[in-house]
Design an enzyme around this catalytic site. Structure first.
Site, PDB file in Angstrom:
ATOM      1  N   THR A  41       0.862  -1.184   0.000  1.00  0.00           N
ATOM      2  CA  THR A  41       0.000   0.000   0.000  1.00  0.00           C
ATOM      3  C   THR A  41       0.894   1.228   0.000  1.00  0.00           C
ATOM      4  OG1 THR A  41      -1.695  -1.184   1.257  1.00  0.00           O
ATOM      5  CG2 THR A  41      -1.841   1.212   1.209  1.00  0.00           C
ATOM      6  N   LYS A  69      -7.191   1.186  -2.699  1.00  0.00           N
ATOM      7  CA  LYS A  69      -6.846   0.661  -1.372  1.00  0.00           C
ATOM      8  C   LYS A  69      -6.813   1.763  -0.328  1.00  0.00           C
ATOM      9  CE  LYS A  69      -5.362  -1.901   1.989  1.00  0.00           C
ATOM     10  NZ  LYS A  69      -4.108  -2.640   1.984  1.00  0.00           N
ATOM     11  N   LYS A  92      -0.260   4.642   8.985  1.00  0.00           N
ATOM     12  CA  LYS A  92       0.499   4.840   7.746  1.00  0.00           C
ATOM     13  C   LYS A  92      -0.432   5.036   6.556  1.00  0.00           C
ATOM     14  CE  LYS A  92       1.549   1.584   5.190  1.00  0.00           C
ATOM     15  NZ  LYS A  92       1.600   1.038   3.840  1.00  0.00           N
TER      16      LYS A  92
END
Length: 240
Positions: free
Chosen positions: A32, A109, A189
Site C-alpha cells: 500500500t 486501497k 500509515k
C-alpha cells in the site's frame, strides 16, 4: 525503494531481443503506497519494456488465512496483462478487481482504508457510549449488526473483547488482547498516505484528518503494534 531498485537492476527488453513471442516481464506490487509512486514505478518499468501492476490487498489477516483476500489492480489498458496475473492472484484471494490505469489499485486501497479508519472509530465510540449507558456490548453488537450500523468493524472485527470472545475465542483480535489483525501503526500509515494525497489534490478530508490524529495518539501511547480496534481502549483512557 526496493521495487524501484529491482526495476533498475533488470535489463531492458532491447529491440533486438524482442520477437513476436516475447512477453514483457510483469512486476506485481501488493504493498500500500502513494498512487503517485505507483504511477512513477509503472513509467520506469514501461521505459524498459516491462509492466508494473499495483495490486494492494484488502481482507486483513483473516482474509489471508482463509484465502478470501481482494486484490485491487491498476495497470495498463492491455487486457492480456490482467489475464496473465489473475490466476496467480486468485491462488491467494477470492476477488481480483480491475480498478483502471496505473496507480488506481493503490488509490482504491487508500480510499478503502480511509473509510475503514473512520468506521472503526465510529463503532468504538458507539460501543463505549452504549456500555456507559447500561447496554450489554453483546446485545448492542447484535442490534448494530441487524440494523443500519452493520459494517466490517462491528461484525467481522468487533473491537470489544466480550463481543469478540462470544464469537469464538481467538477469532478476533479483541479476544486476544488485540494481538494479530491490522496494526494501529499500519492504519496510521495508510491514513497518512490518504491525507497526504488529498492535500496534494486539494481534497478536504475532515474525518480522515481527525482519524489520523487519533491513531497517531494511540500509537504514541504505545498501542501501535496492537490491532487498530484497540482504539476502543484508547478512547477509554486505558493502556493495553
Amino acid at each position: 525503494n526496493v521495487l524501484g531498485a529491482l526495476l533498475e537492476s533488470i535489463p531492458a527488453n532491447s529491440p533486438q531481443h524482442i520477437t513476436s513471442n516475447t512477453l514483457p516481464r510483469i512486476f506485481i506490487d501488493t504493498s500500500t503506497v502513494n498512487p503517485l509512486l505507483s504511477r512513477s514505478l509503472f513509467d520506469d518499468a514501461f521505459k524498459n519494456g516491462h509492466i508494473l501492476v499495483d495490486a494492494p490487498v484488502s481482507g486483513g489477516v483473516k482474509g489471508a488465512e482463509d484465502g478470501t483476500l481482494t486484490f485491487m489492480v491498476g495497470s495498463d489498458s492491455n487486457t492480456e496483462t490482467y489475464d496473465r496475473i489473475s490466476p496467480y492472484l486468485r491462488r491467494m484471494g477470492k476477488r481480483v478487481i480491475g480498478c483502471g490505469g496505473p496507480g488506481t489499485g493503490s488509490a482504491a486501497k487508500l480510499c478503502n482504508n480511509l473509510a475503514l479508519a473512520s468506521q472503526m472509530i465510529g463503532v468504538c465510540e458507539a460501543i463505549n457510549l452504549g456500555e456507559e449507558l447500561g447496554v450489554d456490548p453483546i446485545v448492542l453488537a447484535d442490534v448494530m449488526n441487524s440494523s443500519t450500523a452493520k459494517c466490517w468493524s462491528s461484525e467481522v472485527c468487533n473491537p470489544h473483547p466480550s463481543v469478540a470472545t462470544a464469537r469464538g475465542p481467538g477469532k478476533m483480535p479483541a479476544s486476544k488482547e488485540y494481538e494479530g489483525g491490522f496494526s494501529t501503526k499500519l492504519m496510521l500509515k495508510d491514513v497518512g498516505l490518504a491525507v497526504a494525497a488529498a492535500d496534494e489534490l486539494g481534497v478536504v478530508l475532515p474525518l480522515g484528518s481527525a482519524s489520523k490524529q487519533l491513531y497517531q495518539l494511540a500509537d504514541i501511547s504505545g498501542m501501535g503494534s496492537k490491532d487498530f480496534g484497540v482504539m476502543l481502549q484508547y478512547l477509554r483512557g486505558k493502556k493495553v
